[in-house]
Design a protein around this motif. Structure first.
Motif, PDB file in Angstrom:
ATOM      1  N   UNK A  98       0.864  -1.181   0.000  1.00  0.00           N
ATOM      2  CA  UNK A  98       0.000   0.000   0.000  1.00  0.00           C
ATOM      3  C   UNK A  98       0.899   1.228   0.000  1.00  0.00           C
ATOM      4  N   UNK A  99       0.596   2.164  -0.894  1.00  0.00           N
ATOM      5  CA  UNK A  99       1.292   3.448  -0.925  1.00  0.00           C
ATOM      6  C   UNK A  99       0.279   4.528  -0.568  1.00  0.00           C
ATOM      7  N   UNK A 100       0.732   5.579   0.109  1.00  0.00           N
ATOM      8  CA  UNK A 100      -0.214   6.659   0.426  1.00  0.00           C
ATOM      9  C   UNK A 100      -0.624   7.418  -0.829  1.00  0.00           C
ATOM     10  N   UNK A 101      -1.797   8.034  -0.773  1.00  0.00           N
ATOM     11  CA  UNK A 101      -2.249   8.880  -1.868  1.00  0.00           C
ATOM     12  C   UNK A 101      -1.421  10.160  -1.879  1.00  0.00           C
ATOM     13  N   UNK A 102      -1.196  10.707  -3.055  1.00  0.00           N
ATOM     14  CA  UNK A 102      -0.493  11.981  -3.138  1.00  0.00           C
ATOM     15  C   UNK A 102      -1.411  13.062  -2.591  1.00  0.00           C
ATOM     16  N   UNK A 103      -0.883  13.939  -1.747  1.00  0.00           N
ATOM     17  CA  UNK A 103      -1.749  15.002  -1.223  1.00  0.00           C
ATOM     18  C   UNK A 103      -2.173  15.950  -2.338  1.00  0.00           C
TER      19      UNK A 103
END
Length: 123
Positions: A98-103
């Motif tokens: 899982x990668x975080x969403x780009x802000x």
């Protein structure tokens, strides 16, 4: 394969709150094939094993999955079952990372009226 996961929270008419996940897709809609692929949101369902791998308070991200671990529709078709609409969805059997969403860039700027005013001496 990468899948963008977004979280939504809904409240029912009796006050219960539940969380669900969805993913934005481009897909052909049955009966509207002449329009080509259209933007839709598909609900995501996770297997028990993959749900256990989600972080606590998961708010969305980019899942990296193997193609064989994802069951997805080829056409967006709303079916009827027991008189109710059944929408197409995506089923995640497993995922690798899982990668975080780009802000998102904040485009909100507060406007402040900064007209020159004469100093007022109180005293």
């Amino acid at each position: 394969m990468k899948i963008k996961v977004l979280k939504t929270t809904k409240t029912t008419s009796d006050g219960r709150t539940f969380t669900s996940y969805f993913t934005p897709v481009m897909i052909v809609v049955k009966g509207e094939e002449d329009k080509g692929e259209q933007r839709k949101g598909l609900t995501l369902n996770f297997s028990k094993e993959s749900e256990k791998k989600l972080p606590v308070k998961f708010n969305g991200g980019i899942l990296e999955c193997k193609g064989e671990d994802v069951i997805m529709p080829y056409v967006y078709e709303i079916k009827q079952k027991d008189g109710k609409d059944v929408y197409p969805n995506v089923y995640i059997k497993d995922f690798d990372t899982i990668s975080p969403l780009k802000p998102k860039k904040n485009t909100c700027q507060f406007l402040v009226d900064e007209e020159e005013q004469e100093e007022t001496i109180i005293g």
